[in-house]
Design a protein around this motif. Structure first.
Motif, PDB file in Angstrom:
ATOM      1  N   GLU A 307       0.132  -0.253 -11.240  1.00 46.39           N
ATOM      2  CA  GLU A 307      -0.621   0.392 -12.315  1.00 46.39           C
ATOM      3  C   GLU A 307      -1.018   1.813 -11.926  1.00 46.39           C
ATOM      4  OE1 GLU A 307      -3.884  -1.937 -13.694  1.00 46.39           O
ATOM      5  OE2 GLU A 307      -2.676  -3.724 -14.066  1.00 46.39           O
ATOM      6  N   ASN A 308      -1.488   1.991 -10.697  1.00 50.56           N
ATOM      7  CA  ASN A 308      -1.885   3.328 -10.251  1.00 50.56           C
ATOM      8  C   ASN A 308      -0.675   4.247 -10.079  1.00 50.56           C
ATOM      9  OD1 ASN A 308      -4.736   3.395 -10.120  1.00 50.56           O
ATOM     10  ND2 ASN A 308      -4.713   2.144  -8.271  1.00 50.56           N
ATOM     11  N   TYR A 309       0.458   3.696  -9.704  1.00 48.21           N
ATOM     12  CA  TYR A 309       1.664   4.497  -9.490  1.00 48.21           C
ATOM     13  C   TYR A 309       2.092   5.205 -10.782  1.00 48.21           C
ATOM     14  CZ  TYR A 309       6.444   5.627  -7.982  1.00 48.21           C
ATOM     15  OH  TYR A 309       7.614   6.275  -7.671  1.00 48.21           O
ATOM     16  N   TYR A 310       1.976   4.480 -11.895  1.00 42.60           N
ATOM     17  CA  TYR A 310       2.412   5.039 -13.175  1.00 42.60           C
ATOM     18  C   TYR A 310       1.259   5.645 -13.979  1.00 42.60           C
ATOM     19  CZ  TYR A 310       6.921   2.860 -12.356  1.00 42.60           C
ATOM     20  OH  TYR A 310       8.141   2.514 -11.817  1.00 42.60           O
ATOM     21  N   ALA A 311       0.041   5.570 -13.469  1.00 43.99           N
ATOM     22  CA  ALA A 311      -1.111   6.106 -14.197  1.00 43.99           C
ATOM     23  C   ALA A 311      -1.151   7.624 -14.095  1.00 43.99           C
ATOM     24  CB  ALA A 311      -2.398   5.505 -13.644  1.00 43.99           C
ATOM     25  N   ASP A 312      -1.805   8.248 -15.072  1.00 49.15           N
ATOM     26  CA  ASP A 312      -2.011   9.687 -14.967  1.00 49.15           C
ATOM     27  C   ASP A 312      -3.235   9.954 -14.099  1.00 49.15           C
ATOM     28  OD1 ASP A 312      -4.356   9.397 -16.565  1.00 49.15           O
ATOM     29  OD2 ASP A 312      -3.183   9.643 -18.384  1.00 49.15           O
ATOM     30  N   ARG A 313      -3.463  11.219 -13.799  1.00 50.47           N
ATOM     31  CA  ARG A 313      -4.516  11.580 -12.865  1.00 50.47           C
ATOM     32  C   ARG A 313      -5.901  11.115 -13.328  1.00 50.47           C
ATOM     33  NH1 ARG A 313      -4.387  14.893  -8.635  1.00 50.47           N
ATOM     34  NH2 ARG A 313      -2.273  15.538  -9.212  1.00 50.47           N
ATOM     35  N   ALA A 317      -7.520   4.546 -10.191  1.00 51.91           N
ATOM     36  CA  ALA A 317      -8.787   3.983  -9.716  1.00 51.91           C
ATOM     37  C   ALA A 317      -8.678   3.695  -8.225  1.00 51.91           C
ATOM     38  CB  ALA A 317      -9.114   2.706 -10.487  1.00 51.91           C
ATOM     39  N   PRO A 318      -9.787   3.777  -7.498  1.00 52.12           N
ATOM     40  CA  PRO A 318      -9.741   3.589  -6.043  1.00 52.12           C
ATOM     41  C   PRO A 318      -9.198   2.216  -5.636  1.00 52.12           C
ATOM     42  CG  PRO A 318     -11.829   4.549  -6.702  1.00 52.12           C
ATOM     43  CD  PRO A 318     -11.131   4.161  -7.967  1.00 52.12           C
ATOM     44  N   MET A 319      -8.380   2.234  -4.594  1.00 52.30           N
ATOM     45  CA  MET A 319      -7.931   1.027  -3.907  1.00 52.30           C
ATOM     46  C   MET A 319      -8.424   1.133  -2.475  1.00 52.30           C
ATOM     47  SD  MET A 319      -3.967   0.739  -5.259  1.00 52.30           S
ATOM     48  CE  MET A 319      -3.705  -0.828  -4.399  1.00 52.30           C
ATOM     49  N   VAL A 331      -0.560  -7.624   8.406  1.00 49.46           N
ATOM     50  CA  VAL A 331       0.092  -7.646   7.089  1.00 49.46           C
ATOM     51  C   VAL A 331       0.270  -6.187   6.684  1.00 49.46           C
ATOM     52  CG1 VAL A 331      -0.021  -8.502   4.715  1.00 49.46           C
ATOM     53  CG2 VAL A 331      -1.082  -9.828   6.550  1.00 49.46           C
ATOM     54  N   PRO A 332       1.354  -5.549   7.098  1.00 45.47           N
ATOM     55  CA  PRO A 332       1.457  -4.083   7.038  1.00 45.47           C
ATOM     56  C   PRO A 332       1.776  -3.524   5.654  1.00 45.47           C
ATOM     57  CG  PRO A 332       3.440  -5.000   8.017  1.00 45.47           C
ATOM     58  CD  PRO A 332       2.505  -6.160   7.796  1.00 45.47           C
ATOM     59  N   VAL A 333       0.861  -3.717   4.717  1.00 45.54           N
ATOM     60  CA  VAL A 333       1.067  -3.154   3.383  1.00 45.54           C
ATOM     61  C   VAL A 333       0.641  -1.687   3.314  1.00 45.54           C
ATOM     62  CG1 VAL A 333       0.740  -5.417   2.337  1.00 45.54           C
ATOM     63  CG2 VAL A 333      -1.192  -3.846   2.470  1.00 45.54           C
ATOM     64  N   TRP A 334      -0.240  -1.258   4.232  1.00 48.14           N
ATOM     65  CA  TRP A 334      -0.757   0.106   4.156  1.00 48.14           C
ATOM     66  C   TRP A 334       0.334   1.168   4.283  1.00 48.14           C
ATOM     67  CZ3 TRP A 334      -4.398   2.826   2.217  1.00 48.14           C
ATOM     68  CH2 TRP A 334      -4.669   4.112   2.666  1.00 48.14           C
ATOM     69  N   PRO A 335       1.260   1.077   5.244  1.00 47.75           N
ATOM     70  CA  PRO A 335       2.304   2.108   5.321  1.00 47.75           C
ATOM     71  C   PRO A 335       3.126   2.212   4.029  1.00 47.75           C
ATOM     72  CG  PRO A 335       2.249   0.816   7.335  1.00 47.75           C
ATOM     73  CD  PRO A 335       1.360   0.113   6.359  1.00 47.75           C
ATOM     74  N   LEU A 336       3.403   1.085   3.393  1.00 46.59           N
ATOM     75  CA  LEU A 336       4.178   1.122   2.159  1.00 46.59           C
ATOM     76  C   LEU A 336       3.370   1.743   1.031  1.00 46.59           C
ATOM     77  CD1 LEU A 336       6.654   0.537   0.513  1.00 46.59           C
ATOM     78  CD2 LEU A 336       5.943  -1.863   0.342  1.00 46.59           C
ATOM     79  N   LEU A 337       2.084   1.417   0.960  1.00 45.72           N
ATOM     80  CA  LEU A 337       1.236   2.040  -0.060  1.00 45.72           C
ATOM     81  C   LEU A 337       1.219   3.555   0.091  1.00 45.72           C
ATOM     82  CD1 LEU A 337      -1.937  -0.244  -0.340  1.00 45.72           C
ATOM     83  CD2 LEU A 337      -0.149   0.076  -2.054  1.00 45.72           C
ATOM     84  N   ARG A 338       1.056   4.014   1.337  1.00 46.51           N
ATOM     85  CA  ARG A 338       1.033   5.455   1.586  1.00 46.51           C
ATOM     86  C   ARG A 338       2.345   6.107   1.173  1.00 46.51           C
ATOM     87  NH1 ARG A 338      -2.511   7.767   5.136  1.00 46.51           N
ATOM     88  NH2 ARG A 338      -1.508   9.662   4.357  1.00 46.51           N
ATOM     89  N   ARG A 339       3.458   5.441   1.458  1.00 48.77           N
ATOM     90  CA  ARG A 339       4.757   5.993   1.096  1.00 48.77           C
ATOM     91  C   ARG A 339       4.898   6.066  -0.434  1.00 48.77           C
ATOM     92  NH1 ARG A 339       9.666   6.294   3.685  1.00 48.77           N
ATOM     93  NH2 ARG A 339       8.339   6.678   5.508  1.00 48.77           N
ATOM     94  N   LEU A 340       4.465   5.010  -1.130  1.00 50.32           N
ATOM     95  CA  LEU A 340       4.531   5.024  -2.587  1.00 50.32           C
ATOM     96  C   LEU A 340       3.669   6.133  -3.180  1.00 50.32           C
ATOM     97  CD1 LEU A 340       4.337   1.207  -3.429  1.00 50.32           C
ATOM     98  CD2 LEU A 340       6.276   2.714  -3.865  1.00 50.32           C
ATOM     99  N   GLY A 341       2.550   6.420  -2.534  1.00 52.94           N
ATOM    100  CA  GLY A 341       1.627   7.399  -3.075  1.00 52.94           C
ATOM    101  C   GLY A 341       1.996   8.838  -2.815  1.00 52.94           C
ATOM    102  N   ASP A 342       2.936   9.083  -1.937  1.00 53.06           N
ATOM    103  CA  ASP A 342       3.299  10.463  -1.592  1.00 53.06           C
ATOM    104  C   ASP A 342       3.674  11.264  -2.836  1.00 53.06           C
ATOM    105  OD1 ASP A 342       2.849  10.112   1.072  1.00 53.06           O
ATOM    106  OD2 ASP A 342       4.960   9.877   1.643  1.00 53.06           O
ATOM    107  N   GLY A 343       2.943  12.376  -3.034  1.00 51.12           N
ATOM    108  CA  GLY A 343       3.260  13.274  -4.129  1.00 51.12           C
ATOM    109  C   GLY A 343       2.838  12.793  -5.495  1.00 51.12           C
TER     110      GLY A 343
END
Length: 365
Positions: A307-313, A317-319, A331-343
């Protein structure tokens, strides 16, 4: 009175109906009357033009039924032999789901009987329709409960035992969040979810009371092997500290082997887990705090991330993930989240913390 877009008016009590009648209503167009006993308002209803009205699960006289149906109203009757109210207009409460738990085993409570009903594997269309109508009614009740409120979600594992350090941390988090101006919502089950609702429930008491309550609950650390004992200890805590701070729980009978906790003051319990998950995440507009958990919590993280990936600025909402070691190594989800959030706008809403105070400060309005 609850009004919706256009001319739709939802009515779920006699007081709301009487207010419309007192205001001089002559037409029922757009009225949605749900789960109201109307047998004492026959004379008044016979004076109204019923075109465009919808009645769901209402008790009416034969005279009223003829007047409404011949005049153009649509009536959804009660469905037979169900252990629940298909058209309920309000959220569940712990006392309702655990009725008579002080004298009867959990297997005799409404929550357990509804779960047993849901596990019957026939393909009867009426059963599927009853579940869908029930979940729609619960969804409407939740929308009413949340109207105008900003809500923070707390997600975490169901397997955390009462009295464990993770349980205490979740309870502290719920306690602190409830002292902000935000509503608190969890998945409504045991473990970290129960701890969060417990903390919110005791938010008007001092810190020592929360510690005392956790010690009292630790006498039955898990719902296995006895949900009955687990639940009775929770209700003993509720009775000892009767001033209950408000929070919500959103459980599901899909995971009915995990009983709902007794510390959420409002419980929106669904049959369909997919509806429940979407509802739970959609309403957490102030953000979500993710405590350590297993597959269910990971699912919620990435559903929220989508939802946050496709949301506008303006709508991200905070995760907030609590436990850097857990979410980076175990459970290494954090590196993937950071990669998805880039840019993307979502990058600014991603947080990894170890300190609960930091989590609260990120979420605090």
């Amino acid at each position: 009175m609850r009004k919706r877009i256009g001319a739709i008016v939802d009515i779920d009590s006699l007081d709301e109906l009487d207010a419309l009648l007192a205001a001089g209503a002559t037409r029922m167009a757009g009225w949605r009357i749900q789960d109201v006993d109307l047998r004492g308002r026959t004379d008044a209803l016979l004076t109204l033009d019923p075109r465009g009205a919808v009645l769901l699960g209402c008790d009416i006289t034969e005279t009223t039924h003829r007047h409404l149906t011949t005049g153009g109203a649509l009536i959804f009757p009660d469905l037979p032999e169900l252990p629940f109210d298909t058209y309920r207009a309000r959220l569940y409460t712990p006392d309702e789901l655990y009725a008579e738990i002080d004298t009867e085993p959990y297997s005799r409570t409404p929550d357990a009987l509804i779960y047993a009903w849901s596990r019957q594997r026939d393909r009867d269309a009426t059963r599927r329709m009853a579940q869908a109508l029930h979940d729609h009614a619960v969804d409407a009740a939740l929308e009413e409960q949340l109207a105008g409120a900003r809500t923070v979600g707390v997600m975490g594992g169901h397997a955390v035992n009462r009295g464990d350090d993770d349980y205490r941390r979740a309870a502290r988090l719920g306690y602190r969040l409830a002292r902000t101006d935000l509503g608190v919502m969890t998945g409504g089950g045991p473990g970290a979810m129960e701890a969060t609702n417990l903390g919110a429930s005791l938010s008007s008491y001092d810190d020592a009371t929360l510690d005392d309550a956790i010690e009292m609950l630790a006498a039955a650390p898990t719902f296995r092997p006895s949900v009955t004992r687990w639940a009775r200890v929770a209700f003993a805590v509720r009775a000892r500290w009767p001033e209950h701070g408000h929070s919500l729980g959103i459980p599901t009978w899909f995971y009915g082997h995990e009983p709902p906790n007794a510390f959420a003051t409002g419980i929106a319990k669904y049959f369909q887990n997919s509806v429940r998950e979407d509802t739970l995440l959609r309403h957490c507009d102030a953000g979500i705090v993710f405590l350590p958990g297993a597959a269910g919590t990971v699912q919620e993280i990435f559903q929220d991330a989508c939802e946050n990936y496709y949301a506008d600025r303006a709508t991200v909402a905070p995760m907030v993930l609590v436990g850097s070691g857990y979410w980076t190594d175990q459970v290494p989800v954090w590196p993937l989240l950071r990669r998805l959030g880039d840019g993307r706008p979502m990058a600014r809403c991603l947080h990894l913390v170890d300190d609960l105070d930091e989590a609260v400060e990120i979420i605090r309005p």
